[in-house]
Design a protein around this motif. Sequence first.
Motif, PDB file in Angstrom:
ATOM      1  N   LYS A   1       0.839  -1.209   0.000  1.00  0.00           N
ATOM      2  CA  LYS A   1       0.000   0.000   0.000  1.00  0.00           C
ATOM      3  C   LYS A   1       0.872   1.256   0.000  1.00  0.00           C
ATOM      4  N   LEU A   2       1.971   1.222   0.745  1.00  0.00           N
ATOM      5  CA  LEU A   2       2.876   2.374   0.742  1.00  0.00           C
ATOM      6  C   LEU A   2       3.500   2.577  -0.636  1.00  0.00           C
ATOM      7  N   ALA A   3       3.835   1.488  -1.299  1.00  0.00           N
ATOM      8  CA  ALA A   3       4.384   1.603  -2.656  1.00  0.00           C
ATOM      9  C   ALA A   3       3.336   2.188  -3.607  1.00  0.00           C
ATOM     10  N   GLU A   4       2.073   1.774  -3.441  1.00  0.00           N
ATOM     11  CA  GLU A   4       0.993   2.347  -4.249  1.00  0.00           C
ATOM     12  C   GLU A   4       0.852   3.845  -3.964  1.00  0.00           C
ATOM     13  N   ARG A   5       0.939   4.195  -2.693  1.00  0.00           N
ATOM     14  CA  ARG A   5       0.828   5.611  -2.314  1.00  0.00           C
ATOM     15  C   ARG A   5       1.968   6.418  -2.918  1.00  0.00           C
ATOM     16  N   ASN A   6       3.167   5.846  -2.934  1.00  0.00           N
ATOM     17  CA  ASN A   6       4.301   6.539  -3.547  1.00  0.00           C
ATOM     18  C   ASN A   6       4.089   6.714  -5.050  1.00  0.00           C
ATOM     19  N   ALA A   7       3.478   5.734  -5.694  1.00  0.00           N
ATOM     20  CA  ALA A   7       3.190   5.855  -7.121  1.00  0.00           C
ATOM     21  C   ALA A   7       2.168   6.971  -7.372  1.00  0.00           C
ATOM     22  N   VAL A   8       1.172   7.068  -6.506  1.00  0.00           N
ATOM     23  CA  VAL A   8       0.179   8.139  -6.628  1.00  0.00           C
ATOM     24  C   VAL A   8       0.846   9.492  -6.408  1.00  0.00           C
ATOM     25  N   LEU A   9       1.750   9.552  -5.435  1.00  0.00           N
ATOM     26  CA  LEU A   9       2.476  10.807  -5.199  1.00  0.00           C
ATOM     27  C   LEU A   9       3.317  11.189  -6.415  1.00  0.00           C
ATOM     28  N   ASP A  10       3.925  10.208  -7.063  1.00  0.00           N
ATOM     29  CA  ASP A  10       4.693  10.474  -8.288  1.00  0.00           C
ATOM     30  C   ASP A  10       3.792  11.066  -9.375  1.00  0.00           C
ATOM     31  N   SER A  11       2.612  10.475  -9.546  1.00  0.00           N
ATOM     32  CA  SER A  11       1.704  10.995 -10.572  1.00  0.00           C
ATOM     33  C   SER A  11       1.213  12.397 -10.197  1.00  0.00           C
ATOM     34  N   MET A  12       1.057  12.666  -8.907  1.00  0.00           N
ATOM     35  CA  MET A  12       0.661  14.021  -8.484  1.00  0.00           C
ATOM     36  C   MET A  12       1.765  15.026  -8.811  1.00  0.00           C
ATOM     37  N   ILE A  13       3.011  14.618  -8.593  1.00  0.00           N
ATOM     38  CA  ILE A  13       4.138  15.508  -8.890  1.00  0.00           C
ATOM     39  C   ILE A  13       4.200  15.781 -10.394  1.00  0.00           C
TER      40      ILE A  13
END
Length: 167
Positions: free
Chosen positions: A150-162
């Motif tokens: 889930k943390l890895a998924e959250r990091n991927a979402v943060l990447d797309s937000m950036i």
Amino acid sequence: MKRVMILATVLCLSIGLFTGLVHANAEGNSGKQPKHHMHRDHMWKELAPYKDKLHEKNRLKIQYYELKQEALLKKDTILRLHTGNEKPGAWHQNQNHQAMKKICHEMKALRDKAKTEKKNLKAAIKAKDKAKIETHFDQMLLIQKQVNQKLAERNAVLDSMIKEMRK
């Protein structure tokens, strides 16, 4: 004057007795191990056969903290980008923001499951039930892997937000 001398004598004697008792008590307890240490030793003896699983859990915890650190750095980048953004109202309507909320709720549920598993593991250790200890360790490892995912998924979402904010 006699009263003052008697009071001073009694005071000196009581101080001497008190320090003597404290010293004797300190010497008497120096050879004994406190009760809570005995419990801790018992716990480690019970967990000795499961040291591979403990190492695996610690490895997963290290991975968890690395992912958390990565997420914090990404959040810092988002904050810097957000402060320069001219449309602050668009932040909460973002599709990625909704995905982050969903992931956070799922992670909260996983943390609650991990907490109950930890309590169950402690109860199994007290009961010395090896089958239950094995089961609870497996469940704890599975939950920790899910949390890391889930943390890895959250990091991927943060990447797309950036990426989206840099456009």
